[in-house]
Design a protein around this motif. Sequence first.
Motif, PDB file in Angstrom:
ATOM      1  N   ASP A  39       0.832  -1.206   0.000  1.00 36.85           N
ATOM      2  CA  ASP A  39       0.000   0.000   0.000  1.00 36.85           C
ATOM      3  C   ASP A  39       0.867   1.258   0.000  1.00 36.85           C
ATOM      4  N   LEU A  40       1.957   1.221   0.737  1.00 36.54           N
ATOM      5  CA  LEU A  40       2.878   2.362   0.757  1.00 36.54           C
ATOM      6  C   LEU A  40       3.507   2.553  -0.618  1.00 36.54           C
ATOM      7  N   GLU A  41       3.844   1.454  -1.257  1.00 36.18           N
ATOM      8  CA  GLU A  41       4.437   1.497  -2.597  1.00 36.18           C
ATOM      9  C   GLU A  41       3.487   2.165  -3.602  1.00 36.18           C
ATOM     10  N   LYS A  42       2.201   1.901  -3.478  1.00 35.64           N
ATOM     11  CA  LYS A  42       1.212   2.519  -4.372  1.00 35.64           C
ATOM     12  C   LYS A  42       1.182   4.040  -4.204  1.00 35.64           C
ATOM     13  N   ALA A  43       1.430   4.498  -2.990  1.00 40.42           N
ATOM     14  CA  ALA A  43       1.429   5.941  -2.723  1.00 40.42           C
ATOM     15  C   ALA A  43       2.695   6.619  -3.262  1.00 40.42           C
ATOM     16  N   PHE A  44       3.742   5.838  -3.486  1.00 41.12           N
ATOM     17  CA  PHE A  44       5.016   6.360  -3.987  1.00 41.12           C
ATOM     18  C   PHE A  44       5.329   5.721  -5.336  1.00 41.12           C
ATOM     19  N   GLU A  45       4.643   6.159  -6.359  1.00 44.58           N
ATOM     20  CA  GLU A  45       4.780   5.549  -7.684  1.00 44.58           C
ATOM     21  C   GLU A  45       6.201   5.561  -8.221  1.00 44.58           C
ATOM     22  N   LYS A  46       6.968   6.607  -7.900  1.00 42.27           N
ATOM     23  CA  LYS A  46       8.307   6.735  -8.483  1.00 42.27           C
ATOM     24  C   LYS A  46       9.412   6.203  -7.573  1.00 42.27           C
ATOM     25  N   SER A  47       9.046   5.472  -6.546  1.00 46.42           N
ATOM     26  CA  SER A  47      10.042   4.924  -5.632  1.00 46.42           C
ATOM     27  C   SER A  47      10.061   3.409  -5.767  1.00 46.42           C
ATOM     28  N   ASP A  48      11.224   2.835  -5.503  1.00 45.21           N
ATOM     29  CA  ASP A  48      11.283   1.383  -5.621  1.00 45.21           C
ATOM     30  C   ASP A  48      10.990   0.726  -4.277  1.00 45.21           C
ATOM     31  N   ARG A  49      10.513  -0.480  -4.354  1.00 45.40           N
ATOM     32  CA  ARG A  49      10.085  -1.270  -3.186  1.00 45.40           C
ATOM     33  C   ARG A  49      11.225  -1.460  -2.179  1.00 45.40           C
ATOM     34  N   VAL A  50      12.427  -1.687  -2.653  1.00 49.21           N
ATOM     35  CA  VAL A  50      13.569  -1.944  -1.769  1.00 49.21           C
ATOM     36  C   VAL A  50      13.856  -0.723  -0.897  1.00 49.21           C
ATOM     37  N   THR A  51      13.815   0.467  -1.480  1.00 43.41           N
ATOM     38  CA  THR A  51      14.057   1.692  -0.710  1.00 43.41           C
ATOM     39  C   THR A  51      12.986   1.868   0.358  1.00 43.41           C
ATOM     40  N   LEU A  52      11.747   1.644   0.006  1.00 37.78           N
ATOM     41  CA  LEU A  52      10.659   1.759   0.980  1.00 37.78           C
ATOM     42  C   LEU A  52      10.807   0.711   2.086  1.00 37.78           C
ATOM     43  N   PHE A  53      11.151  -0.508   1.714  1.00 38.24           N
ATOM     44  CA  PHE A  53      11.334  -1.576   2.697  1.00 38.24           C
ATOM     45  C   PHE A  53      12.464  -1.222   3.659  1.00 38.24           C
ATOM     46  N   ARG A  54      13.586  -0.767   3.125  1.00 38.41           N
ATOM     47  CA  ARG A  54      14.722  -0.390   3.981  1.00 38.41           C
ATOM     48  C   ARG A  54      14.363   0.768   4.908  1.00 38.41           C
ATOM     49  N   THR A  55      13.589   1.710   4.399  1.00 40.49           N
ATOM     50  CA  THR A  55      13.153   2.846   5.222  1.00 40.49           C
ATOM     51  C   THR A  55      12.294   2.346   6.376  1.00 40.49           C
ATOM     52  N   LEU A  56      11.333   1.477   6.093  1.00 38.26           N
ATOM     53  CA  LEU A  56      10.484   0.926   7.143  1.00 38.26           C
ATOM     54  C   LEU A  56      11.299   0.124   8.153  1.00 38.26           C
ATOM     55  N   LYS A  57      12.253  -0.653   7.681  1.00 36.63           N
ATOM     56  CA  LYS A  57      13.102  -1.455   8.577  1.00 36.63           C
ATOM     57  C   LYS A  57      13.938  -0.549   9.478  1.00 36.63           C
ATOM     58  N   THR A  58      14.485   0.527   8.917  1.00 36.23           N
ATOM     59  CA  THR A  58      15.241   1.489   9.725  1.00 36.23           C
ATOM     60  C   THR A  58      14.342   2.096  10.786  1.00 36.23           C
ATOM     61  N   PHE A  59      13.144   2.505  10.390  1.00 33.57           N
ATOM     62  CA  PHE A  59      12.181   3.083  11.329  1.00 33.57           C
ATOM     63  C   PHE A  59      11.852   2.075  12.435  1.00 33.57           C
ATOM     64  N   GLN A  60      11.709   0.816  12.056  1.00 31.59           N
ATOM     65  CA  GLN A  60      11.370  -0.215  13.036  1.00 31.59           C
ATOM     66  C   GLN A  60      12.540  -0.464  13.996  1.00 31.59           C
ATOM     67  N   GLU A  61      13.738  -0.557  13.467  1.00 34.81           N
ATOM     68  CA  GLU A  61      14.920  -0.786  14.309  1.00 34.81           C
ATOM     69  C   GLU A  61      15.141   0.346  15.304  1.00 34.81           C
ATOM     70  N   LYS A  62      14.785   1.553  14.912  1.00 37.60           N
ATOM     71  CA  LYS A  62      14.990   2.726  15.771  1.00 37.60           C
ATOM     72  C   LYS A  62      13.778   3.023  16.659  1.00 37.60           C
ATOM     73  N   GLY A  63      12.735   2.212  16.566  1.00 29.88           N
ATOM     74  CA  GLY A  63      11.577   2.376  17.431  1.00 29.88           C
ATOM     75  C   GLY A  63      10.615   3.480  17.019  1.00 29.88           C
ATOM     76  N   LEU A  64      10.622   3.821  15.739  1.00 32.34           N
ATOM     77  CA  LEU A  64       9.701   4.838  15.246  1.00 32.34           C
ATOM     78  C   LEU A  64       8.385   4.202  14.779  1.00 32.34           C
ATOM     79  N   VAL A  65       8.465   2.988  14.244  1.00 29.63           N
ATOM     80  CA  VAL A  65       7.274   2.244  13.832  1.00 29.63           C
ATOM     81  C   VAL A  65       7.342   0.835  14.407  1.00 29.63           C
ATOM     82  N   HIS A  66       6.204   0.187  14.443  1.00 28.54           N
ATOM     83  CA  HIS A  66       6.173  -1.226  14.805  1.00 28.54           C
ATOM     84  C   HIS A  66       5.424  -1.968  13.710  1.00 28.54           C
ATOM     85  N   SER A  67       5.758  -3.236  13.569  1.00 33.56           N
ATOM     86  CA  SER A  67       5.075  -4.029  12.549  1.00 33.56           C
ATOM     87  C   SER A  67       4.017  -4.886  13.230  1.00 33.56           C
ATOM     88  N   ILE A  68       2.998  -5.199  12.452  1.00 32.21           N
ATOM     89  CA  ILE A  68       1.851  -5.944  12.955  1.00 32.21           C
ATOM     90  C   ILE A  68       1.601  -7.124  12.035  1.00 32.21           C
TER      91      ILE A  68
END
Length: 139
Positions: A39-68
């Motif tokens: 769903d996030l990828e759909k909102a960012f048409e010009k971004s690649d999936r790997v960059t978005l995934f790495r961003t989410l993983k960084t956010f998760q590792e640093k305690g900014l987001v949690h996964s469900i």
Amino acid sequence: MVIKELENKLKEKDIRPTAMRLLVLEALSGQEAAISLSDLEKAFEKSDRVTLFRTLKTFQEKGLVHSIDDGTGAPKYALCEEGCECNIERDLHVHFHCRVCSETFCLPKYKIPEIDLPGMFIGEEANLVVKGVCGKCAD
């Protein structure tokens, strides 16, 4: 949110504020429900999936987001509450997955009760998802 607020939120978690990280944080801040990578990828048409995934993983590792894990097969991501450290003893909360609209919501006021594990068992994660019909779909 204004760019300065987003930058400060990233800096508080020791995350370097790049353009993509700011955009992803802004997108997550505007979400009522948790969001999947697809769903996030759909909102960012010009971004690649790997960059978005790495961003989410960084956010998760640093305690900014949690996964469900809501049982749909794809993890969803949501911003952590203020002061959350994703600590199994005090920060875990219930999630609600709507079977009609397929959205997953954080319910931070409803904490997962502490589970007294037997000796030699070390809990690292816990997940409680209530499934049913959300308020929007029940109308």
